[in-house]
Design a protein around this motif. Structure first.
Motif, PDB file in Angstrom:
ATOM      1  N   PHE C  55      51.631  37.472  38.901  1.00 26.44           N
ATOM      2  CA  PHE C  55      52.821  36.800  39.398  1.00 26.44           C
ATOM      3  C   PHE C  55      52.884  36.886  40.930  1.00 26.44           C
ATOM      4  O   PHE C  55      53.245  35.915  41.599  1.00 26.44           O
ATOM      5  N   SER C  56      52.493  38.039  41.447  1.00 26.06           N
ATOM      6  CA  SER C  56      52.533  38.186  42.907  1.00 26.06           C
ATOM      7  C   SER C  56      51.554  37.210  43.562  1.00 26.06           C
ATOM      8  O   SER C  56      51.840  36.637  44.610  1.00 26.06           O
ATOM      9  N   LEU C  57      50.407  37.006  42.901  1.00 30.64           N
ATOM     10  CA  LEU C  57      49.453  36.036  43.453  1.00 30.64           C
ATOM     11  C   LEU C  57      50.037  34.627  43.396  1.00 30.64           C
ATOM     12  O   LEU C  57      49.866  33.836  44.321  1.00 30.64           O
ATOM     13  N   TYR C  58      50.726  34.349  42.292  1.00 30.38           N
ATOM     14  CA  TYR C  58      51.384  33.043  42.205  1.00 30.38           C
ATOM     15  C   TYR C  58      52.339  32.853  43.372  1.00 30.38           C
ATOM     16  O   TYR C  58      52.331  31.807  44.048  1.00 30.38           O
ATOM     17  N   LEU C  59      53.153  33.868  43.626  1.00 24.74           N
ATOM     18  CA  LEU C  59      54.113  33.779  44.734  1.00 24.74           C
ATOM     19  C   LEU C  59      53.391  33.539  46.049  1.00 24.74           C
ATOM     20  O   LEU C  59      53.820  32.737  46.872  1.00 24.74           O
ATOM     21  N   LEU C  60      52.267  34.239  46.218  1.00 26.67           N
ATOM     22  CA  LEU C  60      51.507  34.089  47.455  1.00 26.67           C
ATOM     23  C   LEU C  60      51.072  32.642  47.653  1.00 26.67           C
ATOM     24  O   LEU C  60      51.228  32.069  48.730  1.00 26.67           O
ATOM     25  N   PHE C  61      50.552  32.032  46.566  1.00 28.35           N
ATOM     26  CA  PHE C  61      50.023  30.681  46.730  1.00 28.35           C
ATOM     27  C   PHE C  61      51.110  29.622  46.734  1.00 28.35           C
ATOM     28  O   PHE C  61      50.957  28.574  47.335  1.00 28.35           O
ATOM     29  N   ALA C  62      52.220  29.896  46.046  1.00 29.05           N
ATOM     30  CA  ALA C  62      53.279  28.900  45.969  1.00 29.05           C
ATOM     31  C   ALA C  62      54.128  28.888  47.230  1.00 29.05           C
ATOM     32  O   ALA C  62      54.914  27.975  47.445  1.00 29.05           O
ATOM     33  N   GLY C  63      53.918  29.927  48.045  1.00 27.57           N
ATOM     34  CA  GLY C  63      54.837  30.172  49.153  1.00 27.57           C
ATOM     35  C   GLY C  63      55.170  29.012  50.048  1.00 27.57           C
ATOM     36  O   GLY C  63      56.282  28.906  50.514  1.00 27.57           O
ATOM     37  N   HIS C  64      54.224  28.111  50.273  1.00 23.94           N
ATOM     38  CA  HIS C  64      54.511  27.109  51.278  1.00 23.94           C
ATOM     39  C   HIS C  64      55.608  26.138  50.851  1.00 23.94           C
ATOM     40  O   HIS C  64      56.435  25.744  51.655  1.00 23.94           O
ATOM     41  N   VAL C  76      56.156  42.139  45.570  1.00 24.00           N
ATOM     42  CA  VAL C  76      56.081  42.150  44.105  1.00 24.00           C
ATOM     43  C   VAL C  76      54.840  42.914  43.657  1.00 24.00           C
ATOM     44  O   VAL C  76      54.902  43.734  42.724  1.00 24.00           O
ATOM     45  N   ALA C  77      53.716  42.678  44.348  1.00 17.56           N
ATOM     46  CA  ALA C  77      52.507  43.430  44.010  1.00 17.56           C
ATOM     47  C   ALA C  77      52.759  44.921  44.210  1.00 17.56           C
ATOM     48  O   ALA C  77      52.310  45.751  43.404  1.00 17.56           O
ATOM     49  N   GLY C  78      53.493  45.230  45.264  1.00 15.95           N
ATOM     50  CA  GLY C  78      53.831  46.634  45.496  1.00 15.95           C
ATOM     51  C   GLY C  78      54.646  47.193  44.349  1.00 15.95           C
ATOM     52  O   GLY C  78      54.441  48.324  43.917  1.00 15.95           O
ATOM     53  N   GLN C  79      55.556  46.344  43.828  1.00 15.50           N
ATOM     54  CA  GLN C  79      56.394  46.809  42.716  1.00 15.50           C
ATOM     55  C   GLN C  79      55.550  47.191  41.512  1.00 15.50           C
ATOM     56  O   GLN C  79      55.891  48.113  40.770  1.00 15.50           O
ATOM     57  N   ALA C  80      54.451  46.434  41.301  1.00 16.82           N
ATOM     58  CA  ALA C  80      53.575  46.761  40.175  1.00 16.82           C
ATOM     59  C   ALA C  80      53.081  48.198  40.317  1.00 16.82           C
ATOM     60  O   ALA C  80      53.066  48.959  39.348  1.00 16.82           O
ATOM     61  N   PHE C  81      52.721  48.544  41.553  1.00 12.71           N
ATOM     62  CA  PHE C  81      52.224  49.906  41.764  1.00 12.71           C
ATOM     63  C   PHE C  81      53.343  50.925  41.668  1.00 12.71           C
ATOM     64  O   PHE C  81      53.135  52.049  41.208  1.00 12.71           O
ATOM     65  N   VAL C  82      54.553  50.510  42.091  1.00 11.29           N
ATOM     66  CA  VAL C  82      55.690  51.418  41.962  1.00 11.29           C
ATOM     67  C   VAL C  82      55.929  51.731  40.492  1.00 11.29           C
ATOM     68  O   VAL C  82      56.158  52.878  40.103  1.00 11.29           O
ATOM     69  N   LEU C  83      55.813  50.676  39.660  1.00 14.49           N
ATOM     70  CA  LEU C  83      56.012  50.856  38.215  1.00 14.49           C
ATOM     71  C   LEU C  83      54.996  51.847  37.662  1.00 14.49           C
ATOM     72  O   LEU C  83      55.324  52.760  36.899  1.00 14.49           O
ATOM     73  N   ARG C  84      53.757  51.650  38.065  1.00 18.58           N
ATOM     74  CA  ARG C  84      52.703  52.572  37.637  1.00 18.58           C
ATOM     75  C   ARG C  84      53.013  53.980  38.060  1.00 18.58           C
ATOM     76  O   ARG C  84      52.812  54.937  37.317  1.00 18.58           O
ATOM     77  N   TYR C  85      53.500  54.077  39.294  1.00 20.76           N
ATOM     78  CA  TYR C  85      53.784  55.410  39.812  1.00 20.76           C
ATOM     79  C   TYR C  85      54.893  56.066  39.011  1.00 20.76           C
ATOM     80  O   TYR C  85      54.824  57.236  38.652  1.00 20.76           O
TER      81      TYR C  85
END
Lengths: 511, 138, 183
Positions: C55-64, C76-85
């Motif tokens: 999803f974070s990659l989607y956001l990255l590409f859809a951004g424009h 959002v990608a960071g959140q994935a790691f926060v969840l893991r943590y």
């Protein structure tokens, strides 16, 4: 061509990124920092030349036109200050590399110092070059958040407290800045400085002055003008010498610069500005008297820094071309001198092993080179004739006398008195630290000593860096003629905002 | 020029008052909370600077004239990020202070107190004004 | 598994801990203290982690053109790691991310600033962006805005910042606490 305006911001940022990525390679970080900061000196010199000959250089980021997009602009004032600042950052980098090598050996890398220092440089450049109020806020934040990290780096139990004070005060003033931006935007619908200049003048008088005052308070905290200066002598002396030097040289001056920029371009005052004159007098006297009471060398220098902020406020308070010329000269001179003094203070404390003046002595014999290095900026700061401080002070005093009001006369008198007090304060350092007999370390060492002093060895690089800065301040005195000319032209630009406005908004009616 | 409605004005006043009250506390954690609240206040103010609330923010939902001003939102976003970053920094600082000192109190200027003590001592010993000043500088 | 075996209970284990899980739900072999484990959270983290990254990659590409961009994508990608943590604790997040967060930040910052200077080579101004559209067989028309590359830098930068935060304010503090407990 116009890209030259963006490079002083982007290059340090990119170097900061690379420096972080190569966090384990000390040599790469050092070379990178030196090359980039050296390049910025050249860049700033070019900008100054072009801005002086052809007028302000404007870059609309991304090609978006002025009131909407982000504008970077280098006019004479910005380019001049950028040039001086980049010389200081370059010299301080050499000094801190020298100090690091002396303390920890050549191979030790630091993952934080170089990137953060470069970020600080980027923030300072952006603050000078930005043409929009919100970006000024961003620049301040880049600069200040780097400074928070630098001042709290490697903290010990005694150093964490001043770091807290510094951070909290700066953060509070940043939030006030944000508030002012919101108010300004609500009132005018723009944050572009050139656009604001026009729209603010259409506002009711009361609103104009209250916004202007709020802005003055915000920048006053950053510039340490007197009722708002209390944080500076508390926090600055506790950072390592090169960090204090760059803070003292640049951060407060960026505050002054922001004040000059907004007061001349956006919130204009018609005549002598009484409140500013009163604050200027207060700043000078309180700072100088505070300096006399100190025993800690760095604290004394910090109070002197506060005191000399008063001179710049004085010129701003006089508010005519002569006054602003004086301010610009003074800022240029003071950036180099104050940074040199703090660097030399680092050398002194390394030799004596203490920051307490009462426990120093005999340095003139023990370290004659340090004595010479101290005497030049000390005399310059107190305004003894052949040096640059004299030129700048003379310009300010003349402007004050020419303004011809009683308030201006009074502050000019205060300025002379402050000059004398400054001379007394540095002479006191001279007689305590450089004359007399070297003292044995006392029984109860000041707990704040060990952290400021370091290992007590100095390296040639540190000497060279201090020497380069001292030489720069002498050079400023030598080149006083052309410098005064260019400051004069910059002041004319400031008083007549049209050059700036047409440069940013294009030839049309603007707005 | 846009004016603010009463609720928002009261809310802003509350946020700023609460924030400044907390900043005046001794504990760094409370100061941190104060800064967060003040930051919210400032950001809300930025939002309000863009005009009355309730207008659509996204392109395509309404005619351009009816849309909310995107500029303050962009500024508020930047400011939020900055406040967030500095909040984490302050948290780390508070943690460091707690590790090093065992508390996170923000104390007064130590050297300042030392000088004041020195002065008081000198004032107590009977000396005339001038000598007092020269010795206070030693 | 051997780790959990060695800690495995005898008769004397307290009734509060006898039913704590010992399975390896997370990718890495480490588990935190068994009493603090939460199965639902771990399972959710296991499932959500890749989803959130995509999803974070989607956001990255859809951004424009749509909601998103490098900044929100990175967060959002960071959140994935926060969840893991949150689910796996410090052992987990430090073992899956082999890249040093400062390096990630540095690379991101370098990319972003470098990309902002690239238009100069093509006669544009700093930070200018251009739009290229081309057709790829099977995929149809693809539109690439050059600001995407800037966004990639920002994405990496923000991801690095979140990971660094997790490291300094998360696992480092946890390690401190553990060190104090051991003493």
């Amino acid at each position: 061509m116009t890209a030259l305006v963006a490079l002083p911001v982007l290059l340090p940022l990119m170097a900061a990124g690379l420096s972080l990525a190569f966090g384990r390679f000390a040599d790469i970080q050092r070379v990178l920092g030196l090359v980039v900061l050296g390049a910025i000196i050249v860049n700033a010199a070019l900008l100054l030349y072009v801005a002086d000959v052809h007028g302000p250089i404007v870059l609309q980021l991304g090609g978006w036109p002025a009131p909407l997009g982000i504008t970077l602009i280098a006019d004479r004032l910005a380019a001049l200050l950028l040039l001086v600042s980049s010389v200081v950052t370059f010299a301080v980098l050499i000094y801190s590399i020298g100090q690091r090598v002396a303390d920890y050996g050549r191979g030790t890398s630091s993952t934080t110092f170089h990137p953060i220092y470069l970020m600080l440089c980027a923030g300072v450049s952006l603050a000078y070059l930005t043409g929009d109020l919100f970006n000024l806020f961003v620049a301040f934040e880049i600069m200040l958040s780097s400074s928070y990290v630098l001042i709290t780096r490697r903290t010990t139990a005694t150093r964490v407290r001043p770091g807290m004070t510094y951070t909290i005060v700066s953060l509070t003033s940043s939030i006030l800045f944000l508030t002012v931006i919101a108010l300004v935007y609500a009132a005018t619908g723009t944050v572009n400085l050139a656009d604001l200049a026009q729209r603010v003048s259409e506002l009711p008088d009361g609103l104009q002055s209250s916004l202007g005052l709020l802005m003055t308070i915000v920048f006053g905290v950053k510039a340490a003008m007197v009722p708002l200066h209390f944080w500076l002598p508390d926090s600055y002396p506790n950072a390592p010498a090169p960090i204090t030097a760059v803070f003292a040289g640049l951060l407060t001056k960026v505050g002054i610069y922001a004040m000059i920029r907004t007061q001349t371009l956006v919130f204009q005052h018609e005549s002598t500005w009484q409140l500013m004159l009163a604050i200027a007098l207060l700043t000078m006297i309180v700072g100088a008297l505070g300096a006399l009471a100190q025993d800690d060398l760095n604290r004394m220098l910090s109070f002197l820094l506060v005191s000399h902020i008063g001179y710049m406020l004085f010129g701003l308070g006089v508010y005519d071309i002569a006054g602003l010329t004086g301010v610009i000269l003074y800022v240029v001179h003071h950036i180099t001198v104050q940074a040199t003094l703090f660097l030399v203070s680092g050398l002194i404390t390394r030799h004596t092993g203490t920051v307490a003046l009462s426990r120093m002595g005999g340095l003139a014999k023990a370290a004659p080179l340090v004595a010479v290095l101290f005497s030049i900026p000390a005399l310059t700061l107190s305004g003894v004739p052949p040096f640059s401080g004299f030129v700048a002070k003379l310009a300010l005093l003349q402007a004050g006398v020419d303004a011809g009001t009683w308030a201006a006369y009074g502050v000019a008198g205060g300025a002379v008195l402050t000059s004398l007090l400054t001379l007394y304060a540095v002479a006191r350092v001279w007689s305590r630290a450089f004359w007399g007999r070297p003292q044995e370390p006392a029984g109860d060492p000041d707990p704040s000593d060990e952290l400021v002093v370091g290992t007590g060895t100095t390296s040639p690089a540190m000497m060279v860096a201090s020497g380069v800065l001292a030489a720069t301040s002498v050079l400023i005195a030598v080149a006083a003629g052309p410098l005064a000319d260019i400051s004069g032209r910059a002041a004319v630009d400031l008083m007549h905002g049209e050059t700036y406005r047409t440069a940013v908004l294009g030839g049309g009616a603007g707005g | 020029m846009s004016t603010v409605n009463l609720t928002m004005a009261i809310l802003l006043g509350g946020l700023y008052a609460g924030g400044f009250y907390l900043i005046l506390q001794r504990s760094l954690m409370r100061i941190l909370l104060g800064i967060v609240i003040l930051g919210h206040g400032a950001n809300l103010m930025l939002q309000l600077a863009g005009g009355p609330p309730g207008r659509p923010p996204m392109v395509g939902d309404a005619a351009p004239a009816m849309m909310t001003d995107p500029f303050p939102q962009a500024m508020a976003l930047t400011a939020v990020v900055i406040t967030f970053a500095l909040t984490t920094f302050l948290l780390a600082l508070a943690y460091r202070a707690w590790l090093l000192l065992g508390h996170d109190e923000v104390r007064d200027d130590l050297e300042d107190r030392r000088i004041r003590r020195l002065e008081r001592r000198l004032a107590e010993s009977e000396e005339d004004e001038e000598e007092m000043e020269t010795e206070a500088t030693q | 598994m051997t780790e959990t075996e060695s800690q495995s209970p005898g008769e004397q284990e307290a009734w509060t801990t006898w039913d704590t899980p010992s399975e390896r739900w997370l990718l890495s072999g480490y588990t935190r203290d068994r009493r603090e484990r939460k199965i639902l959270l771990e399972l959710a983290a296991r499932i959500l982690f890749p989803t959130v990254l995509v999803f974070s990659l989607y956001l990255l590409f859809a951004g424009h053109e749509h909601t998103g961009g490098g900044f929100s994508g990175g967060l959002v990608a960071g959140q994935a790691f926060v969840l893991r943590y949150l689910a796996g604790g410090r052992m987990d997040s430090s073992s899956t991310v082999s890249l040093q967060p400062p390096v990630l930040i540095g690379v991101g910052l370098t990319i972003a600033t470098f990309i902002s200077l690239v238009p100069l080579a093509f006669g544009g101004t700093v930070l200018e962006s251009a739009i290229y559209t081309f057709t790829v067989p099977m995929l149809g028309q693809i539109k690439i805005v050059t600001s995407l590359f800037l966004d990639i830098g920002v994405y990496l930068l923000i991801l690095g910042v979140v990971l660094d935060l997790l490291r300094t304010l998360g696992s480092a503090i946890e390690a401190d606490v553990a060190a104090v407990e051991r003493r």
